[in-house]
Design a protein around this motif. Structure first.
Motif, PDB file in Angstrom:
ATOM      1  N   ASN A  40       0.821  -1.215   0.000  1.00  0.00           N
ATOM      2  CA  ASN A  40       0.000   0.000   0.000  1.00  0.00           C
ATOM      3  C   ASN A  40       0.856   1.266   0.000  1.00  0.00           C
ATOM      4  O   ASN A  40       0.584   2.236   0.716  1.00  0.00           O
ATOM      5  N   VAL A  41       1.909   1.230  -0.789  1.00  0.00           N
ATOM      6  CA  VAL A  41       2.849   2.354  -0.836  1.00  0.00           C
ATOM      7  C   VAL A  41       2.133   3.612  -1.338  1.00  0.00           C
ATOM      8  O   VAL A  41       1.468   3.574  -2.371  1.00  0.00           O
ATOM      9  N   PRO A  42       2.261   4.739  -0.626  1.00  0.00           N
ATOM     10  CA  PRO A  42       1.625   5.984  -1.069  1.00  0.00           C
ATOM     11  C   PRO A  42       2.475   6.700  -2.115  1.00  0.00           C
ATOM     12  O   PRO A  42       3.688   6.497  -2.208  1.00  0.00           O
ATOM     13  N   PHE A  43       1.837   7.554  -2.894  1.00  0.00           N
ATOM     14  CA  PHE A  43       2.526   8.322  -3.926  1.00  0.00           C
ATOM     15  C   PHE A  43       2.228   9.804  -3.746  1.00  0.00           C
ATOM     16  O   PHE A  43       1.160  10.176  -3.247  1.00  0.00           O
ATOM     17  N   GLY A  68       9.662   9.172  -5.618  1.00  0.00           N
ATOM     18  CA  GLY A  68       8.460   9.818  -5.102  1.00  0.00           C
ATOM     19  C   GLY A  68       7.799   9.002  -4.014  1.00  0.00           C
ATOM     20  O   GLY A  68       7.353   9.545  -2.988  1.00  0.00           O
ATOM     21  N   ALA A  69       7.745   7.673  -4.212  1.00  0.00           N
ATOM     22  CA  ALA A  69       7.153   6.794  -3.204  1.00  0.00           C
ATOM     23  C   ALA A  69       7.949   6.825  -1.905  1.00  0.00           C
ATOM     24  O   ALA A  69       7.382   6.897  -0.806  1.00  0.00           O
ATOM     25  N   VAL A  70       9.276   6.792  -2.011  1.00  0.00           N
ATOM     26  CA  VAL A  70      10.122   6.802  -0.817  1.00  0.00           C
ATOM     27  C   VAL A  70       9.990   8.126  -0.075  1.00  0.00           C
ATOM     28  O   VAL A  70      10.002   8.166   1.156  1.00  0.00           O
ATOM     29  N   GLU A  71       9.846   9.218  -0.798  1.00  0.00           N
ATOM     30  CA  GLU A  71       9.640  10.517  -0.146  1.00  0.00           C
ATOM     31  C   GLU A  71       8.334  10.519   0.648  1.00  0.00           C
ATOM     32  O   GLU A  71       8.280  11.046   1.766  1.00  0.00           O
ATOM     33  N   GLU A  72       7.281   9.926   0.080  1.00  0.00           N
ATOM     34  CA  GLU A  72       6.010   9.856   0.794  1.00  0.00           C
ATOM     35  C   GLU A  72       6.107   8.945   2.013  1.00  0.00           C
ATOM     36  O   GLU A  72       5.526   9.218   3.061  1.00  0.00           O
ATOM     37  N   ILE A  73       6.842   7.856   1.884  1.00  0.00           N
ATOM     38  CA  ILE A  73       6.976   6.907   2.991  1.00  0.00           C
ATOM     39  C   ILE A  73       7.746   7.525   4.154  1.00  0.00           C
ATOM     40  O   ILE A  73       7.342   7.417   5.318  1.00  0.00           O
TER      41      ILE A  73
END
Length: 480
Positions: free
Chosen positions: A218-221, A268-273
């Motif tokens: 459920n990785v956020p973007f 982008g995903a890692v920044e949101e995480i």
């Protein structure tokens, strides 16, 4: 003279026992020594004075530049690294070194001529010729090797650090996404097996290594991302884990406007995480990493547990035994990636051990003596967005980071459940870890922690582990 006898070269050989022969021999040796210490001095006192004056001026200029370089290195190391990685200066420096080599060799040969070899006794002539020959070979070897090293470094930086986009630190820190992957024809797409963020204080070099499990769900973007439009509730399709973001984006490249949709989407995903704004990424091919380790003679690691070699789609073909080990590239790679008899969490910890060991053990001597092999393996290993213009910054930070303990936060069970992560909690943990690192950057000394990396989990607290505990999957930062 009674002690002289005819020479095959048309002159006369002096009797080596005569005073004249000894004086001539000392003169030849003195001219050789003068040329070695100050090129051109032999010509100034014995030969063509104009050539001597030019050579001495060139030599004094080289010494003055070297002294200025050392002075700047003591005052502003980052400035010196900038000069050392400048493409124009490296190209110029290479040809200057070649010219110095040819000029110095010519002066040594001329010093041999000025020593009047035809008038030397046979034994003295042999010694003088061998000595001058050794000086020629030694001078050529040192300066041509230096020119080759400069050329290799220039080519390597041109190939690997080709980006031209410079990113400034965010809140006083450089945040770099580190991804490790195995490439091969048997793999569908490129799914990173290792995903970490190195958050480095831009002033002190104090670093925090944040480990992200590859199977986070459920990785956020971020807003504006094409993936967020496709997955507004997170990356919730079948088999859609964090390490699959890269493949999905590359397979749907028509939705993106960037040149590297997979990497950009992963960033982008890692920044949101994590809640961190990333500056750069570095993608490491693990097989290339193996060759890099071999290029520097292996890596010494305190192996925490017996680890299988092989077993991923093939039979186990051996083990890396527990204890202090000097691992080759192949064994270090298996230590970092094996999960046959343990799990992903244990593997994440071992990957950090290998990275930390390389940071601690690489030194300028190893790099210099293995420059060609390191450049070859690194070119095949590394793909990064760090530009050449920022190399001086990261070279300086690398030396600062090397002298300090590296803190770590690992987003693994039981702290974080990867099947349904609490991303608000994840961002708090990361914020606590980075904040703790900033507060302690001035206080921590490398000598205080030599055997154990601090474990920052669950609110930044250092957690003690029970050594008798059978399942050690969450103990990711035990002594490597």
């Amino acid at each position: 003279m009674l002690n002289d006898r005819p020479s095959a070269l048309g002159g006369t050989y002096a009797d080596p026992t005569s005073a004249t022969a000894r004086i001539q021999f000392r003169r030849a040796l003195t001219l050789a020594a003068m040329t070695l210490v100050m090129p051109g001095s032999a010509q100034l006192v014995q030969g063509n004075r104009r050539v001597g004056r030019i050579a001495i001026r060139v030599w004094l200029t080289v010494l003055a530049l070297a002294a200025v370089f050392v002075l700047f290195a003591l005052m502003d190391r980052q400035f010196v690294f900038g000069l050392a990685t400048n493409a124009t200066l490296l190209t110029l420096g290479r040809w200057v070194l070649v010219a110095l080599a040819l000029g110095w060799i010519s002066l040594i040969v001329d010093a041999w001529r000025l020593g009047r070899p035809r008038e030397l006794a046979r034994p003295h002539l042999a010694i003088s010729t061998v000595l001058h020959g050794a000086l020629v070979v030694g001078t050529a070897a040192v300066l041509f090797f230096a020119a080759h090293t400069v050329s290799v470094m220039n080519g390597f930086t041109d190939t690997v650090f080709a980006s031209t986009t410079v990113s400034k630190p965010h809140d006083g820190r450089y945040n770099v996404l580190l991804m490790g992957t195995d490439s091969g024809q048997d793999r569908s797409g490129m799914r990173p097996d290792s995903i970490n963020v190195a958050s480095i204080d831009a002033d002190t070099g104090k670093a925090v290594l944040i480990g992200l499990p590859r199977n986070l769900e459920n990785v956020p973007f971020p807003k504006g991302s094409p993936l967020r439009k496709q997955f507004p509730n997170g990356f919730d399709c079948d088999g859609c884990y964090l390490n699959a973001v890269n493949t999905w984006a590359n397979d749907h490249a028509d939705l993106f406007t960037t040149k590297e949709p997979g990497i950009d989407a992963t960033m982008g995903a890692v920044e949101e995480i994590t809640g961190l704004k990333l500056n750069y990424y570095a993608l490491v091919n693990m097989k290339g990493f193996s060759r890099l380790i071999d290029a520097v003679g292996g890596v010494e690691i305190n192996v925490r547990e017996r680890t299988a070699i092989g077993g991923i789609g093939s039979p186990i073909r051996g083990y890396i035994e527990a204890g202090e080990q000097q691992l080759s590239g192949d064994k270090a790679l298996w230590y970092a990636r094996s999960r046959v008899e343990n799990d992903d969490w244990s593997r994440m910890g071992r990957q950090k051990c290998v990275m930390n060991a390389m940071v601690r053990q690489l030194n300028p001597q190893k790099v210099l003596m293995n420059m060609q092999d390191i450049a070859n393996s690194s070119s095949a290993m590394l793909h990064t967005s760090i530009p050449r213009q920022d190399l001086n910054v990261f070279m300086d930070l690398a030396l600062k980071t090397k002298s300090q303990p590296i803190s770590s936060v690992s987003l693994v069970p039981p702290v974080i459940y990867t099947g349904n992560p609490d991303y608000d909690k994840v961002r708090r943990l990361v914020s606590d870890a980075v904040g703790s690192s900033q507060r302690n950057a001035e206080l921590q000394k490398a000598a205080l922690v030599t055997a154990k990396l601090p474990l920052i989990e669950a609110g930044g607290e250092t957690q003690k582990k029970d050594p008798r505990k059978a399942n050690r999957s969450a103990d990711l930062n035990e002594t490597c």
